[in-house]
Design an enzyme around this catalytic site. Structure first.
Site, PDB file in Angstrom:
ATOM      1  CE  LYS A  73     -44.733  -7.193  36.450  1.00  0.00           C
ATOM      2  NZ  LYS A  73     -43.438  -6.840  37.080  1.00  0.00           N
ATOM      3  CB  SER A 148     -42.126 -10.331  38.485  1.00  0.00           C
ATOM      4  OG  SER A 148     -42.083  -8.921  38.410  1.00  0.00           O
ATOM      5  CB  SER A 172     -39.433  -7.372  37.681  1.00  0.00           C
ATOM      6  OG  SER A 172     -39.434  -8.325  38.706  1.00  0.00           O
TER       7      SER A 172
HETATM    8  N1  GLN Z   1     -36.886 -11.015  41.339  1.00  0.00           N
HETATM    9  C1  GLN Z   1     -36.924  -9.951  42.297  1.00  0.00           C
HETATM   10  C2  GLN Z   1     -37.809 -10.317  43.452  1.00  0.00           C
HETATM   11  O1  GLN Z   1     -38.360 -11.364  43.437  1.00  0.00           O
HETATM   12  C3  GLN Z   1     -37.355  -8.679  41.655  1.00  0.00           C
HETATM   13  C4  GLN Z   1     -38.819  -8.577  41.468  1.00  0.00           C
HETATM   14  C5  GLN Z   1     -39.202  -7.302  40.808  1.00  0.00           C
HETATM   15  O2  GLN Z   1     -38.358  -6.542  40.332  1.00  0.00           O
HETATM   16  N2  GLN Z   1     -40.488  -7.023  40.830  1.00  0.00           N
HETATM   17  O3  GLN Z   1     -37.950  -9.576  44.371  1.00  0.00           O
END
Ligand code: GLN
Length: 489
Positions: A73, A148, A172
């Site tokens: 990532k 994400s 994410s």
């Molecule tokens: N979707 C969640 C957020 O927007 C989690 C994001 C993540 O785990 N980096 O905060």
């Protein structure tokens, strides 16, 4: 898959260079459409692969992960490689050092194919918030891969990498794993070093692996864990055991708790059906299923979004146009009054940061401001402690907690991107584990038919602190039984 490839490498049936070339070719052919990668690392990948081949030729023992190509990532630093975190503000940023997880994987001989797309600074649930491109779900390109870590999930599900690393602040890793039919693990907070991970919310973030099987995830995870002096929140988590050696398939006598609040009438009946079937399978495999209560679960999402946004507003203050990446107006001379320092800060952040990131910085700053700190931030911290208590109480009676990973299968592009609250609701089952710091794993538990297509959906197992072993063993037992049944059909 990793073990099979490893055996072939050692037996000389394939070479690591061939393997890397094969994946690089797939990327070349498919990634124009999928958009999983932001940067590919062809040259260094082939170099890394060659070193592994030479070791094999010399008859040296190689690690299970040596020569196996994976993707990282793009919020995890690799020395000398562009690292954008999905943001324009880091468009030209070249990481000066390796994240600890990268050092560890390099020591294993893993091959890095490239850096994958993500929601800007890991904020989002669909990867639509990336400043660069849309990543498509390889199982249905009209749908999002989740977020994400959508690029990492799409790379593995699309055959563009064997394994991948993501980061998980509120889901994410698990949510994209659910959407792409993969296994994804968020480790216990503190078990994997965060050094070299571009911070979103420091008391939540953890790096973890994606794979197509539970064993693959166990193999990569084993190579990530361990105490790190460079991360002040890194834990002494005992011996670094090879988790892949503990997948015995035996889950007899384990008790799986199901919070009654999670299976309320609001749950999509299709998800309910798949969840019930998964619970039946666990019972057939010898586990006990017990209803439990998570009395504070309804506060999890608001508490998450108060504390996470506060940490974001603080962490992202460092992107000011001076220290890293983009700097708007840096060609002007501030001593001639043509541009003030403040203007440089403001202009750089205005141009360099996207809408969702700005929204979160503003809300986080508001919540932390003197007049509202007690009412929001402090109260949220207190409720966070109560949510942790819910887990402590549950673990007196059960070994794990089970839920669907996501309230629905992968959604279509554009379905939620203009409605942040709808997007935030995608995280309803995943944020709790990050609030409490417990490990959580998503694995494919079934499919849901939508518009004539079978879409995967994940089941989530949340475990006791530092007990990833039980999660992996349970999901592996499930996977074997599920796959066996499918081949018999
Ligand atoms: N979707 C969640 C957020 O927007 C989690 C994001 C993540 O785990 N980096 O905060």
């Amino acid at each position: 898959m990793i073990r099979e490839l490893h055996n072939k490498l050692v037996a000389g049936e394939i070479t690591a260079v061939d393997l890397a070339e094969k994946y690089l070719k797939t990327i070349e052919e498919k990634d124009g459409e999928l958009g999983a990668y932001l940067t590919t690392m062809k040259e260094s990948a082939l170099k890394e692969a060659k070193i592994v081949d030479e070791k094999i030729q010399r008859g040296e023992k190689i690690d299970l992960l040596a020569g196996i190509p994976g993707a990282i990532k793009d919020n995890i630093c690799i020395a000398g490689v562009r690292t954008t975190a999905g943001s324009k503000i880091l468009d030209n940023y070249i990481a000066p050092y390796d994240a600890t997880v990268i050092q560890k994987l390099k020591a294993s001989g893993a091959v890095f194919l490239g850096k994958t797309n993500l929601d800007e600074f890991a904020m989002g649930s669909s990867t639509e918030n990336s400043a660069y491109q849309k990543t498509k779900n390889p199982l249905d390109i009209t749908r999002v891969p989740g977020g994400s870590s959508g690029g990492s999930a799409a790379a593995v599900a699309g055959g563009e990498a064997v394994w991948a690393l993501g980061s998980d602040t509120g889901g994410s890793i698990r949510q994209p794993a659910s959407f792409c039919g993969l296994v994804g693990l968020k480790p216990t907070y503190g078990r994997v070093s965060r050094y070299g991970l571009i911070a979103m919310a420091s008391s939540f973030d953890q790096i973890g692996p994606f794979g197509t099987t539970v064993e693959d995830v166990a193999i990569v995870f084993s190579r990530l864990v361990g105490h790190d002096g460079m991360d002040a929140t890194s834990a002494e988590s005992g011996n670094n055991k090879p988790f892949e050696e503990y997948l015995t398939s035996d889950i007899t006598g384990l008790t799986i708790g199901v919070p009654k609040e999670y299976l309320s009438e609001n749950l999509d009946p299709r998800v309910r059906k798949v969840t019930d079937e998964a619970l039946e399978r666990f019972k057939k495999l010898g586990a006990n299923v017990k209803e439990i209560s998570f009395s504070y679960s309804k506060y999890a999402l608001p508490v998450y979004y108060i504390i996470v946004l506060s940490e974001i507003s603080s962490n992202l203050a460092r992107f000011d146009g001076i220290k890293y990446g983009l700097s708007v107006n840096d060609d002007k001379d501030s001593f001639t009054n043509t541009t003030t320092l403040l203007e440089t800060y403001l202009d750089t952040r205005r141009v360099g940061l996207g809408e969702e990131v700005k929204r979160r910085i503003m809300l986080g700053t508001y919540v932390l401001s003197a007049g509202y700190y007690d009412a929001y931030y402090l109260k949220a911290q207190k409720v966070r402690a109560l949510i942790k208590k819910d887990f402590e109480n549950a673990f007196k009676d059960v070994d794990m907690v089970f839920s669907p990973t996501t309230p629905e299968p992968a959604f279509r592009f554009g379905a939620k991107v203009d409605d942040p609250l709808m997007m935030y609701l995608s995280d309803i089952y995943t944020v709790t584990a990050n609030l409490a710091g417990v490990p959580a794993l998503s694995f494919p538990m079934g499919t849901i038919n939508e518009d004539g297509k079978d879409l995967p959906i994940g089941g989530q197992l949340m475990g006791k602190w530092f007990d990833e072993e039980t999660l992996l063993r349970t999901a592996d037992a499930f996977e074997r039984s599920y796959n066996q049944e499918k081949t018999e059909q």
